[in-house]
Design an enzyme around this catalytic site. Structure first.
Site, PDB file in Angstrom:
ATOM      1  N   ARG A 162      66.930  89.395 104.253  1.00 41.18           N
ATOM      2  CA  ARG A 162      66.306  88.105 104.478  1.00 41.18           C
ATOM      3  C   ARG A 162      65.539  88.141 105.793  1.00 41.18           C
ATOM      4  O   ARG A 162      65.769  89.001 106.648  1.00 41.18           O
ATOM      5  CB  ARG A 162      67.352  87.000 104.487  1.00 41.18           C
ATOM      6  CG  ARG A 162      68.238  87.008 105.723  1.00 41.18           C
ATOM      7  CD  ARG A 162      69.406  86.024 105.613  1.00 41.18           C
ATOM      8  NE  ARG A 162      68.964  84.650 105.634  1.00 41.18           N
ATOM      9  CZ  ARG A 162      69.042  83.826 104.579  1.00 41.18           C
ATOM     10  NH1 ARG A 162      69.536  84.246 103.439  1.00 41.18           N
ATOM     11  NH2 ARG A 162      68.644  82.594 104.678  1.00 41.18           N
ATOM     12  N   LYS A 204      68.491  75.632 105.659  1.00 37.46           N
ATOM     13  CA  LYS A 204      68.025  74.319 105.226  1.00 37.46           C
ATOM     14  C   LYS A 204      68.944  73.211 105.726  1.00 37.46           C
ATOM     15  O   LYS A 204      68.493  72.115 106.029  1.00 37.46           O
ATOM     16  CB  LYS A 204      67.916  74.273 103.692  1.00 37.46           C
ATOM     17  CG  LYS A 204      66.597  74.837 103.186  1.00 37.46           C
ATOM     18  CD  LYS A 204      66.409  74.570 101.712  1.00 37.46           C
ATOM     19  CE  LYS A 204      67.042  75.650 100.891  1.00 37.46           C
ATOM     20  NZ  LYS A 204      66.737  75.556  99.454  1.00 37.46           N
ATOM     21  N   GLU A 220      66.242  76.146  95.364  1.00 35.75           N
ATOM     22  CA  GLU A 220      67.024  74.957  95.048  1.00 35.75           C
ATOM     23  C   GLU A 220      66.286  73.780  95.697  1.00 35.75           C
ATOM     24  O   GLU A 220      65.981  73.837  96.893  1.00 35.75           O
ATOM     25  CB  GLU A 220      68.430  75.087  95.646  1.00 35.75           C
ATOM     26  CG  GLU A 220      69.279  73.890  95.288  1.00 35.75           C
ATOM     27  CD  GLU A 220      70.701  73.959  95.827  1.00 35.75           C
ATOM     28  OE1 GLU A 220      71.085  74.965  96.444  1.00 35.75           O
ATOM     29  OE2 GLU A 220      71.415  72.960  95.616  1.00 35.75           O
TER      30      GLU A 220
HETATM   31  P1  ATP Z   1      68.990  78.403 103.001  1.00 37.55           P
HETATM   32  O1  ATP Z   1      70.013  79.469 103.265  1.00 37.55           O
HETATM   33  O2  ATP Z   1      67.993  78.212 104.084  1.00 37.55           O
HETATM   34  O3  ATP Z   1      69.588  77.116 102.553  1.00 37.55           O
HETATM   35  P2  ATP Z   1      68.643  79.279 100.350  1.00 37.55           P
HETATM   36  O4  ATP Z   1      68.699  80.740 100.139  1.00 37.55           O
HETATM   37  O5  ATP Z   1      69.833  78.500 100.010  1.00 37.55           O
HETATM   38  O6  ATP Z   1      68.132  78.970 101.818  1.00 37.55           O
HETATM   39  P3  ATP Z   1      67.067  78.744  98.056  1.00 37.55           P
HETATM   40  O7  ATP Z   1      66.270  77.554  97.755  1.00 37.55           O
HETATM   41  O8  ATP Z   1      68.266  79.019  97.248  1.00 37.55           O
HETATM   42  O9  ATP Z   1      67.434  78.647  99.590  1.00 37.55           O
HETATM   43  O10 ATP Z   1      66.136  80.035  98.145  1.00 37.55           O
HETATM   44  C1  ATP Z   1      65.142  80.351  97.209  1.00 37.55           C
HETATM   45  C2  ATP Z   1      64.814  81.809  97.332  1.00 37.55           C
HETATM   46  O11 ATP Z   1      64.324  82.096  98.639  1.00 37.55           O
HETATM   47  C3  ATP Z   1      66.020  82.690  97.105  1.00 37.55           C
HETATM   48  O12 ATP Z   1      65.666  83.727  96.212  1.00 37.55           O
HETATM   49  C4  ATP Z   1      66.340  83.211  98.465  1.00 37.55           C
HETATM   50  O13 ATP Z   1      66.881  84.504  98.398  1.00 37.55           O
HETATM   51  C5  ATP Z   1      64.999  83.203  99.176  1.00 37.55           C
HETATM   52  N1  ATP Z   1      65.177  83.030 100.603  1.00 37.55           N
HETATM   53  C6  ATP Z   1      65.767  82.001 101.245  1.00 37.55           C
HETATM   54  N2  ATP Z   1      65.811  82.206 102.570  1.00 37.55           N
HETATM   55  C7  ATP Z   1      65.213  83.400 102.793  1.00 37.55           C
HETATM   56  C8  ATP Z   1      64.943  84.188 103.968  1.00 37.55           C
HETATM   57  N3  ATP Z   1      65.304  83.769 105.171  1.00 37.55           N
HETATM   58  N4  ATP Z   1      64.308  85.372 103.802  1.00 37.55           N
HETATM   59  C9  ATP Z   1      63.946  85.786 102.579  1.00 37.55           C
HETATM   60  N5  ATP Z   1      64.171  85.111 101.444  1.00 37.55           N
HETATM   61  C10 ATP Z   1      64.802  83.934 101.537  1.00 37.55           C
HETATM   62 MG    MG Z   2      70.720  78.491  98.104  1.00 38.03          MG
END
Ligand code: ATP
Ligand code: MG
Length: 559
Positions: free
Chosen positions: A262, A272, A35
């Protein structure tokens, strides 16, 4: 590049291999779906290495980059650009397969209409509070909304009114009609669409209804013919909803969701939202501050793409959530730089040495080895003059037994140059040492000193005449607590007050001042450093960041 094993095995790759063997799929199509509401971090790097890695390993496979930009309130073009730059820098490429969920808004809308027409979705016009109160909890079933059994015609009309902007924000939502007593809360008539009068970075004000993640994501996957939709474990109990959407909407393909653990790192915050707070509250200097766990921060810090990829490979893919020691990431960085980074000399806390036995205009080229780990990189010429800078802590008036560096009467080697013996030193009236006086021992370049003279250490140095003054930024971990998220007074309360120490009067050998930005090297005996991407200007302003110390000083401190 340090060696990268090619054979990777984990439960996801095994599953894909099985799907190919059984003929279910010809080749996997994966996606990385950020995102655009922040910069990528090391957790994303894990997901990138997995999804793009699979695309590299399987014949005919590919990985899409898809911006999951369905929430206009937090998204921005700056993030779209930085995400693309970071993925390329990590060494991966999506080719032509760049997608924006916001380009699929028509498709989501059609699917919503389809669900309404099947009697599987309805417009709920209760207040947010009422809807929340009816949800129940894990032990209590939810209650059905009074709007749940509206006619299809009425639902179509009200949804049309939502789309046209005739209903205020928060006054109506589109919900799936599934099961208010499901033991899985995600299945209790989840929200599919909400009203938002916000400017979208891609579609402007064309829409005022936006789909929810759980509705949009499976549809995005299906639209792009993704075969394996890989996400983190928090989404495990969203999978029944993912499958419900796929089973009940007119989709062109049937993707399958699989979850993996994760990445969580010690001494690091990764959400984020929290990273944005650090940036917005000026607790760090932007998203690419070298202390940030963002890809752009790690890049500026001097971490290499190979080191990050090797780290992701080392931690592997599992189903178990846990913490990975940040020291393991630092170890990967050190390992890559030890093998590849040239050695250079810089003095961070300069103390002048006058070699009295050399003439005032002495200026001699000596050869210093570039990288003992890589003999093929050869030697470089460095000018040795009568006055040189050495590190202040390489001299002691009254040294303890095991101190082999400079002291009155003691001899050390100037790396690549002569052995010198300290004959005297000068102090100011506060007792601070201001200068060291030495004699050199002729004939000792590349040769041991004559018998009877002990010389057990070689120290780094910079010629006072040729050296260039500049800035060094010594970075350390941003947090002092192993799990900042668990700190009682919040993660900001456990920030390390000594995470940045700026030295403005460091002395560099000239090659460092003329090196381009993002030049990785080892400062001999000090650590790995990189010239700053933004502030270093070759030939006019030398600025180096410490990437990582030579050894893990935290492991020591904790013992
Ligand atoms: P955050 O929780 O930090 O806001 P998010 O999951 O909302 O992160 P996205 O931009 O939606 O962020 O993530 C893009 C991709 O990265 C998704 O497929 C998510 O599963 C993966 N991802 C995000 N954080 C991690 C992590 N800590 N370890 C592994 N994969 C991750
Ligand atoms: Mg997200």
């Amino acid at each position: 590049m340090s060696s990268q094993p090619t054979e990777r095995r984990d439960f996801i790759r095994d599953m894909i291999a099985t799907d190919i063997a059984s003929g279910k799929h010809q080749a996997p199509i994966t996606r990385f779906p950020p995102e655009p509401n922040g910069y990528l971090h090391i957790g994303h790097a894990k997901s990138i290495c997995l999804n793009f890695g699979i695309a590299q390993e399987f014949q005919g496979a590919r990985c899409h980059l898809r911006f999951d930009d369905t929430n206009p309130s937090k998204e921005d073009q700056e993030y779209v650009d930085s995400i693309q730059e970071d993925i390329h820098w990590l060494g991966f490429d999506w080719g032509k397969n760049l997608f924006f969920a916001s380009n699929m808004f028509d498709f989501f809308y059609e699917c919503a209409i389809h669900l309404i027409k099947q009697g599987l979705a309805y417009v709920d016009e209760q207040s947010v509070e009422d809807i929340r109160a009816q949800r129940g909890n894990v032990t209590t079933p939810g209650q059905e909304s009074p709007f749940r059994n509206r006619s299809i015609e009425e639902n179509l009309a009200r949804f049309e009114a939502m789309k046209k902007g005739e209903i205020e924000e928060g006054k109506a939502i589109l919900r799936a009609k599934i099961d208010m007593s499901s033991s899985n809360m995600n299945m209790r008539d989840p929200v599919l669409y909400r009203i938002m009068f916000a400017e979208h970075h891609n579609t402007g004000d064309a829409w005022c209804i936006y789909p929810m993640y759980d509705f949009a994501h499976p549809l995005e996957d299906a639209y792009e013919h993704i075969t394996h939709s890989l996400c983190t474990l928090e989404f495990e109990n969203h999978r029944p909803l993912y499958d419900w959407v796929i089973d009940n909407c007119p989709v062109p393909s049937k993707p399958q969701q699989t979850e993996f653990a994760r990445l969580n790192l010690t001494y690091t915050v990764m959400s984020k939202r929290k990273l944005l707070q650090l940036v917005q509250d000026n607790l760090v200097n932007g998203w690419d501050d070298p202390r940030m766990p963002t890809v752009s921060g790690m890049r500026r810090r001097g971490y290499t793409p190979a080191a990050i990829r090797n780290f992701c490979h080392t931690i592997g893919i599992t189903k178990f959530n846990g913490f990975t020691d940040v020291a393991l990431l630092e170890y990967s960085v050190r390992e890559d730089l030890n093998a590849n980074a040239p050695r250079r000399m810089a003095v961070l806390n300069p103390l002048k040495v006058t070699i009295q036995s050399l003439s005032d205009d002495h200026d001699e080229e000596v050869e210093v080895q570039n990288n003992p780990e890589k003999p093929e990189d050869g030697f470089r010429k460095v000018n040795l003059t009568k006055e040189v800078w050495i590190e202040r802590d390489d001299f002691m008036i009254d040294p303890p037994k095991k101190y082999y560096r400079l002291a009155p009467g003691r001899t050390v080697r100037l790396r690549g140059g002569y052995c010198i013996t300290c004959t005297d030193y000068k102090q100011d009236n506060q007792g601070n040492i201001t200068e060291i006086i030495c004699d050199h021992i002729p004939g000792t370049i590349g040769e041991a000193p004559p018998e009877g003279i002990q010389c057990r250490a070689a120290i780094h140095w910079v010629s006072c005449k040729h050296g260039v003054e500049g800035e060094v930024r010594i970075y350390d971990r941003l947090f002092t607590a192993e799990n900042p998220d668990a700190a009682e007074e919040g993660f900001v309360s456990v920030m390390n007050p000594e995470s940045l120490n700026v030295i403005t009067n460091a002395q560099f050998e000239p090659s460092l001042a003329y090196a381009p930005a993002e030049y990785h090297c080892q400062f001999e005996r000090l650590g790995y450093y990189v010239s700053d991407r933004k502030d270093h200007i070759a030939g006019s302003k030398a600025v180096y960041n410490r990437t990582v110390a030579l050894k893990d000083s935290w492991a020591k401190k904790q013992k």
